[in-house]
Design an enzyme around this catalytic site. Structure first.
Site, PDB file in Angstrom:
ATOM      1  N   ARG A 104       8.508   2.315  -3.456  1.00 12.93           N
ATOM      2  CA  ARG A 104       7.865   3.452  -2.799  1.00 12.93           C
ATOM      3  C   ARG A 104       8.315   4.738  -3.482  1.00 12.93           C
ATOM      4  O   ARG A 104       9.504   5.035  -3.555  1.00 12.93           O
ATOM      5  CB  ARG A 104       8.221   3.442  -1.318  1.00 12.93           C
TER       6      ARG A 104
ATOM      7  N   HIS B  67      -0.258   3.543  -7.258  1.00 17.23           N
ATOM      8  CA  HIS B  67      -1.448   3.374  -6.430  1.00 17.23           C
ATOM      9  C   HIS B  67      -1.131   3.579  -4.954  1.00 17.23           C
ATOM     10  O   HIS B  67       0.030   3.603  -4.547  1.00 17.23           O
ATOM     11  CB  HIS B  67      -2.036   1.968  -6.621  1.00 17.23           C
TER      12      HIS B  67
ATOM     13  N   HIS C  51       4.369  -1.457  -8.374  1.00 19.76           N
ATOM     14  CA  HIS C  51       4.986  -2.776  -8.377  1.00 19.76           C
ATOM     15  C   HIS C  51       5.490  -3.120  -9.780  1.00 19.76           C
ATOM     16  O   HIS C  51       4.868  -2.735 -10.783  1.00 19.76           O
ATOM     17  CB  HIS C  51       3.990  -3.844  -7.939  1.00 19.76           C
TER      18      HIS C  51
ATOM     19  N   GLU D 184      -2.117  -7.449  -8.322  1.00 20.29           N
ATOM     20  CA  GLU D 184      -2.913  -7.692  -7.119  1.00 20.29           C
ATOM     21  C   GLU D 184      -4.361  -7.256  -7.309  1.00 20.29           C
ATOM     22  O   GLU D 184      -4.690  -6.483  -8.223  1.00 20.29           O
ATOM     23  CB  GLU D 184      -2.306  -6.954  -5.923  1.00 20.29           C
TER      24      GLU D 184
END
Length: 336
Positions: A204, A184, A108, A126
């Site tokens: 992605r 991740h 991200h 996150e």
């Protein structure tokens, strides 16, 4: 009969989520949390969200049927005075994730990168709280050694990138903070509660050669992923030190505190005492209570009782009335 005070603007309310049917999902969010969402698979439920890609809906009280986004735009004071709670938009997104299969390897962007390259959107930092994990469940967290950009690009093209990825075994009750820029992936067999910035920006990098329900490979975002990914390897993630604090009917512990959110775990047990646990919000921030186990009842001062069950999500506006909690339940409490 409804108590006239139950319409107080400061009273909490339940939320109804929106579901996502990503190909790696399973059935546990319907089976274990009784979501009743007609999707197969049901990979995620966005429990508390004002993001346009998935708006949660108010499920109780005078705002029932409205989106949380519309309620907060009409009542921006519900967010509080915290600087991250600006313009009537919720700064966080809270979701359940059921990974029956491995998620894609992804990364991200930071706020700064997203602001410049994604039309002013937020980046995505996150936190994951592991609700359950199969015996061999794991996650990918960065690289197991430093890697340069061209080596990474080549490994993504020829399918050898897995040799460079750090794999970490996970267990129920683990906590992981995933900073923007950390490559991740959640592995198969993990059931996760995720608290994140209100963003749906995912780059992605690698998807194991899978195809979607139409038989097409899912889109990859290699160039942007390489722009933002940390390539230094870094350290193995370590579990934070956690200390339980006790008050009548409740034990609580801090799971994560960062620039974007504060997350605590609350263990409610009022079965054998006459004094209930109590929560309230100040003017600084709203609170969200996500029930991850058990059940109970919330009693807003002067308002109607709100029963809650495993999987339910409760929104407490900033400067809410005091709310007493009765039951035997585990809650994740989120504020900003």
């Amino acid at each position: 009969m409804t108590n006239k005070n139950s319409l107080s603007k400061n009273n909490p309310f339940l939320l109804r989520p929106v579901g996502k049917d990503y190909l790696w999902g399973g059935n546990r969010l319907n089976d274990d949390f009784s979501k009743g969402i007609d999707l197969q698979p049901l990979a995620e439920t966005w429990e508390c969200s004002t993001h346009p890609d998935g708006l949660s809906t108010v499920a109780s009280g005078p705002f029932a049927g409205q989106t949380l986004r519309d309620v907060l735009r009409s009542h921006p004071e519900y967010l509080g005075t915290h600087p991250q709670s600006a313009d009537g938009e919720l700064p966080v997104l809270i979701k359940f994730i059921d990974a029956k299969r491995d998620l894609s390897v992804q990364v991200h962007p930071s706020d700064e990168y997203a602001m410049q390259n994604e039309d002013g959107q937020s980046g995505k930092n996150e936190m994951w709280y592991v609700l359950d994990a199969s015996e061999n469940a794991e996650l990918i967290y960065g690289f197991n050694r430093p890697i340069d950009r061209e080596t990474l690009r080549k490994s993504l093209a020829d399918g050898t990138v897995e040799h460079y990825l750090r794999r970490v075994q996970i267990h129920k009750d683990d906590v992981f903070y995933i900073q923007a820029g950390t490559v991740h992936a959640i592995g198969a067999g993990a059931l996760i509660a995720e608290i994140q910035e209100s963003s749906n920006l995912t780059y992605r990098m690698y998807d194991y050669g899978r195809v979607d329900k139409y038989g097409k490979p899912r889109t990859l975002h290699i160039d942007r992923a390489l722009d933002v990914a940390r390539l230094d390897g870094g350290e193995n993630p370590r579990q934070p030190m956690r200390v339980l604090r006790y008050t009548p009917g409740c034990a609580s512990e801090l799971l994560c505190r960062c620039k974007y959110f504060v997350v605590e775990r609350m263990l409610i047990n009022t079965k054998r005492i006459r004094r209930m646990a109590c929560v309230s919000t100040g003017t600084n921030s709203f609170q969200v209570l996500l029930c991850v186990d058990g059940c109970g009842v919330a009693f807003p001062e002067g308002g109607d009782a709100l029963p809650f069950f495993r999987g339910d999500c409760l929104f407490l506006p900033a400067d809410s009335v005091p709310v007493r909690l009765h039951g035997y339940a585990q809650l994740i409490k989120v504020s900003c």
